[in-house]
Design a protein around this motif. Structure first.
Motif, PDB file in Angstrom:
ATOM      1  N   ILE A 134      -4.611  -7.625  -3.995  1.00 13.94           N
ATOM      2  CA  ILE A 134      -5.599  -6.752  -4.608  1.00 13.94           C
ATOM      3  C   ILE A 134      -5.505  -5.395  -3.920  1.00 13.94           C
ATOM      4  O   ILE A 134      -5.552  -5.314  -2.684  1.00 13.94           O
ATOM      5  N   ALA A 135      -5.367  -4.347  -4.714  1.00  6.66           N
ATOM      6  CA  ALA A 135      -5.336  -2.989  -4.183  1.00  6.66           C
ATOM      7  C   ALA A 135      -6.699  -2.338  -4.392  1.00  6.66           C
ATOM      8  O   ALA A 135      -7.308  -2.481  -5.457  1.00  6.66           O
ATOM      9  N   VAL A 136      -7.184  -1.665  -3.363  1.00  6.91           N
ATOM     10  CA  VAL A 136      -8.395  -0.862  -3.502  1.00  6.91           C
ATOM     11  C   VAL A 136      -8.014   0.601  -3.346  1.00  6.91           C
ATOM     12  O   VAL A 136      -7.067   0.941  -2.633  1.00  6.91           O
ATOM     13  N   LEU A 154     -15.313   3.768  -2.144  1.00  2.00           N
ATOM     14  CA  LEU A 154     -14.274   3.192  -2.998  1.00  2.00           C
ATOM     15  C   LEU A 154     -14.454   3.616  -4.444  1.00  2.00           C
ATOM     16  O   LEU A 154     -15.571   3.693  -4.965  1.00  2.00           O
ATOM     17  N   PHE A 155     -13.330   3.867  -5.119  1.00  2.00           N
ATOM     18  CA  PHE A 155     -13.340   4.174  -6.545  1.00  2.00           C
ATOM     19  C   PHE A 155     -13.158   2.924  -7.383  1.00  2.00           C
ATOM     20  O   PHE A 155     -13.867   2.697  -8.355  1.00  2.00           O
ATOM     21  N   GLY A 156     -12.154   2.096  -7.015  1.00  2.52           N
ATOM     22  CA  GLY A 156     -11.910   0.918  -7.835  1.00  2.52           C
ATOM     23  C   GLY A 156     -10.833   0.019  -7.289  1.00  2.52           C
ATOM     24  O   GLY A 156     -10.320   0.216  -6.182  1.00  2.52           O
ATOM     25  N   LEU A 157     -10.477  -0.992  -8.107  1.00  3.33           N
ATOM     26  CA  LEU A 157      -9.527  -2.028  -7.722  1.00  3.33           C
ATOM     27  C   LEU A 157      -8.441  -2.188  -8.779  1.00  3.33           C
ATOM     28  O   LEU A 157      -8.662  -1.921  -9.958  1.00  3.33           O
ATOM     29  N   SER A 158      -7.289  -2.666  -8.327  1.00  5.18           N
ATOM     30  CA  SER A 158      -6.170  -2.927  -9.220  1.00  5.18           C
ATOM     31  C   SER A 158      -5.355  -4.083  -8.655  1.00  5.18           C
ATOM     32  O   SER A 158      -5.562  -4.519  -7.517  1.00  5.18           O
ATOM     33  N   LEU A 159      -4.437  -4.596  -9.457  1.00  5.46           N
ATOM     34  CA  LEU A 159      -3.474  -5.589  -8.994  1.00  5.46           C
ATOM     35  C   LEU A 159      -2.261  -4.882  -8.408  1.00  5.46           C
ATOM     36  O   LEU A 159      -1.879  -3.792  -8.853  1.00  5.46           O
ATOM     37  N   CYS A 185       6.715  -1.913  -5.317  1.00  6.84           N
ATOM     38  CA  CYS A 185       5.255  -2.007  -5.340  1.00  6.84           C
ATOM     39  C   CYS A 185       4.726  -1.821  -6.764  1.00  6.84           C
ATOM     40  O   CYS A 185       4.127  -0.799  -7.085  1.00  6.84           O
ATOM     41  N   PRO A 186       4.923  -2.812  -7.639  1.00  5.30           N
ATOM     42  CA  PRO A 186       4.261  -2.751  -8.943  1.00  5.30           C
ATOM     43  C   PRO A 186       2.741  -2.700  -8.755  1.00  5.30           C
ATOM     44  O   PRO A 186       2.181  -3.393  -7.901  1.00  5.30           O
ATOM     45  N   MET A 187       2.073  -1.885  -9.594  1.00  2.54           N
ATOM     46  CA  MET A 187       0.614  -1.749  -9.513  1.00  2.54           C
ATOM     47  C   MET A 187       0.079  -1.523 -10.916  1.00  2.54           C
ATOM     48  O   MET A 187       0.661  -0.786 -11.699  1.00  2.54           O
ATOM     49  N   GLY A 188      -1.038  -2.167 -11.239  1.00  2.00           N
ATOM     50  CA  GLY A 188      -1.637  -1.965 -12.554  1.00  2.00           C
ATOM     51  C   GLY A 188      -2.166  -3.273 -13.126  1.00  2.00           C
ATOM     52  O   GLY A 188      -2.438  -4.212 -12.386  1.00  2.00           O
ATOM     53  N   PRO A 189      -2.290  -3.406 -14.449  1.00  2.00           N
ATOM     54  CA  PRO A 189      -1.929  -2.383 -15.430  1.00  2.00           C
ATOM     55  C   PRO A 189      -2.897  -1.208 -15.473  1.00  2.00           C
ATOM     56  O   PRO A 189      -2.569  -0.152 -15.991  1.00  2.00           O
ATOM     57  N   PHE A 190      -4.107  -1.424 -14.895  1.00  2.00           N
ATOM     58  CA  PHE A 190      -5.083  -0.339 -14.860  1.00  2.00           C
ATOM     59  C   PHE A 190      -5.827  -0.395 -13.536  1.00  2.00           C
ATOM     60  O   PHE A 190      -5.672  -1.327 -12.733  1.00  2.00           O
ATOM     61  N   LEU A 191      -6.628   0.627 -13.313  1.00  2.00           N
ATOM     62  CA  LEU A 191      -7.472   0.727 -12.127  1.00  2.00           C
ATOM     63  C   LEU A 191      -8.914   0.624 -12.601  1.00  2.00           C
ATOM     64  O   LEU A 191      -9.395   1.491 -13.334  1.00  2.00           O
ATOM     65  N   ARG A 192      -9.594  -0.450 -12.215  1.00  2.00           N
ATOM     66  CA  ARG A 192     -10.970  -0.684 -12.682  1.00  2.00           C
ATOM     67  C   ARG A 192     -11.961  -0.121 -11.680  1.00  2.00           C
ATOM     68  O   ARG A 192     -11.868  -0.380 -10.476  1.00  2.00           O
ATOM     69  N   ILE A 244      -4.407   4.438  -1.425  1.00  2.00           N
ATOM     70  CA  ILE A 244      -4.306   3.069  -1.898  1.00  2.00           C
ATOM     71  C   ILE A 244      -4.233   2.135  -0.700  1.00  2.00           C
ATOM     72  O   ILE A 244      -3.494   2.403   0.253  1.00  2.00           O
ATOM     73  N   ILE A 245      -4.983   1.037  -0.749  1.00  2.00           N
ATOM     74  CA  ILE A 245      -4.933   0.036   0.316  1.00  2.00           C
ATOM     75  C   ILE A 245      -4.669  -1.325  -0.315  1.00  2.00           C
ATOM     76  O   ILE A 245      -5.474  -1.815  -1.106  1.00  2.00           O
ATOM     77  N   LEU A 246      -3.512  -1.927   0.018  1.00  2.00           N
ATOM     78  CA  LEU A 246      -3.219  -3.300  -0.387  1.00  2.00           C
ATOM     79  C   LEU A 246      -3.816  -4.227   0.662  1.00  2.00           C
ATOM     80  O   LEU A 246      -3.600  -4.042   1.860  1.00  2.00           O
TER      81      LEU A 246
END
Length: 289
Positions: A134-136, A154-159, A185-192, A244-246
């Motif tokens: 989980i990325a924040v 924090l703004f949000g979270l992503s995969l 480092c794939p990230m997404g599909p969106f940032l919630r 970004i923080i994984l």
């Protein structure tokens, strides 16, 4: 609110993904990118979340880049943050007094989006491995942040998938190089946005390779929770909007399986998370030199 970075034949721009898969173009709201929206602050986030903005694209019509446009300032990572992952690689167990989070970084050149290829050079690594995380993303800058105030920053979270070349990692005696290869480092599909998530701790996420589950866990199982991670990282070090923080991976990585498993040419890697969508990437090997 779900933020995306859209690639069209004309340009790359930020957008807001609606429930019907239509996408509002951020430039129409006065922001050229997701990063610019984050930097604009909470009032702009609230305005972007309103439902009265006209859509410009549909999800089926565009490609998605990593939600945070490159280059961000930093991609920070946390190692050994799930007990089961620690145990699968080390039979000593964790001490009663938990150590501080283990921090390292990945270069922004590793970032790719949903649908992009994980490109593996077989002349460089024969042990490309997966790490579901989980990325924040930081929304409000700050340093020396107290844990109880971390959510405010924090703004949000992503995969995210912290792809790792295990043989490179071990050959160099540290983690950076094996995790620093392009497209790793794939990230997404969106940032919630955090405001649209009911309970972060209850987020469950998993990773499959060719439809076979390899990893599955929930945020609540972290050793160091998100507020502690943000607080510790921010000690005498200012975190900026868009950082970004994984936050670490659970057990099930290929290196510690019996027998060991690694990504092969043509493999399809999918991550899914509660409210965070599905991140899908295919592995493509470069032709050997």
């Amino acid at each position: 609110m779900r933020c995306v970075t859209v690639r069209t034949p004309e340009a790359t721009a930020g957008g807001i993904l609606r429930d019907d898969d239509s996408i509002v173009a951020l430039p129409s709201l006065g922001h050229s990118s997701v990063l610019e929206l984050i930097q604009a602050g909470p009032d702009a986030w609230d305005a972007g979340a309103a439902d009265n903005h006209p859509a410009e694209w549909h999800l089926d019509e565009v490609d998605l880049a990593a939600p945070i446009p490159v280059p961000p300032r930093n991609v920070f990572c946390v190692g050994l943050n799930y007990q089961d992952h620690y145990d699968e690689g080390d039979d000593r167990g964790l001490p009663e007094d938990l150590p501080l989070p283990v921090f390292f970084t990945k270069p922004w050149t590793t970032l790719i989006g949903h649908g992009d290829d994980i490109v593996v050079d077989p002349d460089v690594t024969a042990m490309a491995d997966w790490e579901a995380e989980i990325a924040v993303v930081i929304g409000v800058e700050g340093s020396d942040i107290e844990p109880e105030r971390a959510w405010d920053h924090l703004f949000g979270l992503s995969l995210a998938n912290d792809v790792t070349a295990r043989d490179v990692q071990r050959a160099h005696g540290q983690w950076f190089k094996g995790k620093a290869l392009d497209t790793f480092c794939p990230m997404g599909p969106f940032l919630r946005t955090l405001a649209s998530i009911d309970d972060v701790d209850r987020i469950a996420f998993s990773l499959t390779v060719n439809g076979i589950e390899k990893q599955a866990t929930a945020v609540e199982r972290m050793i160091h929770d998100i507020p502690r991670i943000v607080s510790q990282l921010s000690h005498s070090m200012r975190l900026l909007p868009g950082d970004i923080i994984l936050t670490g991976t659970p057990s099930g990585v290929g290196f510690w399986r019996e027998p060991k498993e690694f990504l092969a040419n043509g493999d399809v890697v999918e991550m899914a998370g509660t409210g965070l969508g599905v991140l899908r990437n295919q592995v493509v090997f470069k032709k050997s030199k």
